[in-house]
Enzyme design. Sequence first.
Site, PDB file in Angstrom:
ATOM      1  N   CYS A  79       0.826  -1.206   0.000  1.00  0.00           N
ATOM      2  CA  CYS A  79       0.000   0.000   0.000  1.00  0.00           C
ATOM      3  C   CYS A  79       0.867   1.266   0.000  1.00  0.00           C
ATOM      4  O   CYS A  79       1.446   1.600  -1.030  1.00  0.00           O
ATOM      5  CB  CYS A  79      -0.984  -0.055   1.162  1.00  0.00           C
ATOM      6  N   HIS A 167      -3.386  -4.910   1.617  1.00  0.00           N
ATOM      7  CA  HIS A 167      -2.633  -5.215   2.844  1.00  0.00           C
ATOM      8  C   HIS A 167      -2.636  -6.722   3.101  1.00  0.00           C
ATOM      9  O   HIS A 167      -3.556  -7.220   3.772  1.00  0.00           O
ATOM     10  CB  HIS A 167      -3.307  -4.537   4.042  1.00  0.00           C
ATOM     11  N   GLU A 169      -0.978  -8.360   5.126  1.00  0.00           N
ATOM     12  CA  GLU A 169      -0.726  -8.650   6.549  1.00  0.00           C
ATOM     13  C   GLU A 169      -2.000  -8.540   7.392  1.00  0.00           C
ATOM     14  O   GLU A 169      -2.005  -8.872   8.565  1.00  0.00           O
ATOM     15  CB  GLU A 169       0.377  -7.726   7.086  1.00  0.00           C
TER      16      GLU A 169
END
Length: 187
Positions: A79, A167, A169
């Site tokens: 990002c 994202h 994660e």
Amino acid sequence: MTVGILALQGAFIEHQQMLKTLYVNSFLIRTLDDLNQQMDGIILPGGESTAIFRLLNELNMTHTLKQKITDGLPVLGTCAGLILLAEDVIGQSPLLGLLPVTVKRNAYGRQLGSFMTKDLFNGHMIPMTFIRAPYVTDVKKDVHILSSVAGQIVAVRYQNMLATAFHPELSDDTTVLSYFLEMIKKI
Ligand code: GLN
């Protein structure tokens, strides 16, 4: 293997937690000294690219970071990390300017500011979380497109650089991180 995570601003803890679930050593990078520690790969997290870049400059870290990536240190940018890496950013000067793509910041506009979806990354269906995300509007030669969502490019690989607009994660799916770890092993 040890992975450094730039931890000046944004979603760095989530990356550290995900690395932990895969039993990969990691450390947070907050200073130039940290950046000069030995590492096999580096993660540039999501957050606010302008804020991260300002802090990199204030902390005198920009030159070293650029040098390390240019010298071949494997990097994963997510990002804001993608925006930091991009060679061209629509409507503003590039930040690190290393990855030969053009990105549009906050590309999904206000209505669709943040959303989740599932789509293909390198042929694998994975969950994707977008938060005021950019997308890639143009890629130069030899940039490999790993994901497109609704016709927009959202994950790319170029040499030692892997970058996603979403994202990875923020879900428990480790496909993107595993791809990055394989990249580190092969480089
Ligand atoms: N909108 C942010 C920027 O322009 C990126 C958002 C994110 O990293 N989730 O830097």
